[in-house]
Design a protein around this motif. Structure first.
Motif, PDB file in Angstrom:
ATOM      1  N   GLY A  85       7.414  10.186   4.617  1.00 40.03           N
ATOM      2  CA  GLY A  85       7.941   9.143   3.745  1.00 40.03           C
ATOM      3  C   GLY A  85       8.238   7.846   4.471  1.00 40.03           C
ATOM      4  N   ALA A  86       7.491   7.572   5.539  1.00 42.05           N
ATOM      5  CA  ALA A  86       7.767   6.395   6.362  1.00 42.05           C
ATOM      6  C   ALA A  86       7.123   5.118   5.824  1.00 42.05           C
ATOM      7  CB  ALA A  86       7.281   6.646   7.792  1.00 42.05           C
ATOM      8  N   VAL A  87       6.206   5.242   4.867  1.00 36.53           N
ATOM      9  CA  VAL A  87       5.482   4.067   4.366  1.00 36.53           C
ATOM     10  C   VAL A  87       6.107   3.610   3.053  1.00 36.53           C
ATOM     11  CG1 VAL A  87       3.235   3.148   3.693  1.00 36.53           C
ATOM     12  CG2 VAL A  87       3.372   4.947   5.424  1.00 36.53           C
ATOM     13  N   SER A  88       6.397   2.328   2.979  1.00 36.38           N
ATOM     14  CA  SER A  88       6.968   1.760   1.754  1.00 36.38           C
ATOM     15  C   SER A  88       6.139   0.558   1.321  1.00 36.38           C
ATOM     16  CB  SER A  88       8.426   1.345   1.971  1.00 36.38           C
ATOM     17  OG  SER A  88       8.497   0.315   2.932  1.00 36.38           O
ATOM     18  N   VAL A  89       6.367   0.118   0.066  1.00 36.21           N
ATOM     19  CA  VAL A  89       5.636  -1.009  -0.488  1.00 36.21           C
ATOM     20  C   VAL A  89       6.638  -2.059  -0.940  1.00 36.21           C
ATOM     21  CG1 VAL A  89       3.835  -1.709  -2.100  1.00 36.21           C
ATOM     22  CG2 VAL A  89       3.987   0.672  -1.379  1.00 36.21           C
ATOM     23  N   PRO A  90       7.078  -2.926  -0.028  1.00 33.93           N
ATOM     24  CA  PRO A  90       7.999  -3.978  -0.447  1.00 33.93           C
ATOM     25  C   PRO A  90       7.248  -5.062  -1.213  1.00 33.93           C
ATOM     26  CG  PRO A  90       7.493  -4.215   1.873  1.00 33.93           C
ATOM     27  CD  PRO A  90       6.764  -2.992   1.383  1.00 33.93           C
ATOM     28  N   GLY A  91       7.608  -5.276  -2.440  1.00 34.11           N
ATOM     29  CA  GLY A  91       6.983  -6.353  -3.203  1.00 34.11           C
ATOM     30  C   GLY A  91       5.942  -5.919  -4.206  1.00 34.11           C
TER      31      GLY A  91
END
Length: 160
Positions: A85-91
């Motif tokens: 779960g280390a990847v995120s999508v800011p925006g």
């Protein structure tokens, strides 16, 4: 050369206090606090202040992924594949992904899977090693960074 080792025991039993007391009695010895996850012998022995009183070096261990936003195709594959779960999508979904270095385990799966080659594996600053002067002798100690692993390697450096 003789070596006295104080180890094992539940936290809070007084191991550090015993070592600090032995340091005062022995005087002029080299001391090593190998508890790199929560080193606190320096709190009792109070290293001397000043430019020449402490030597330090960075401890690099492991690798973490980093995304080049300019190369990221926003496909989301890295996010789908990351089991930590280390990847995120800011925006929003049409924006480049980001990797949280505290969550990244450095497995490199995203690096190998990225079709745009937008992910690099960077060396990880995992902590610091110190040699400090105290009234009671030299103290070798370390500080492992928050959420860092490989403490065994840092302990080995302290023991060297």
């Amino acid at each position: 050369m003789k070596e006295v080792v104080v180890l094992s025991g539940k936290g809070g039993t007084g191991k550090t206090s015993v070592v600090a007391s032995l340091a005062v009695l022995a005087g002029g010895k080299v001391l090593a606090d190998c508890d790199v996850d929560a080193a606190d012998l320096h709190l009792l022995l109070r290293p001397q202040d000043g430019e020449d009183s402490t030597w330090s070096e960075e401890f690099w261990s492991g690798r973490v992924a980093e995304i080049d936003a300019g190369k990221c195709a926003c496909c989301g594959l890295c996010q789908d594949l990351c089991r930590f779960g280390a990847v995120s999508v800011p925006g929003g979904e049409d924006h480049a992904r980001r990797i949280n270095p505290l969550s990244c385990e450095g497995c490199g799966f995203c690096f190998h899977a990225c079709p745009a080659k937008a992910i690099m594996m960077k060396d990880n600053l995992a902590g610091h090693l110190f040699v400090s002067r105290t009234t009671y002798g030299s103290l070798v100690h370390a500080r492992l960074g928050i959420a860092q692993e490989n403490s065994g390697k840092l302990v080995a450096r302290v023991r060297e």
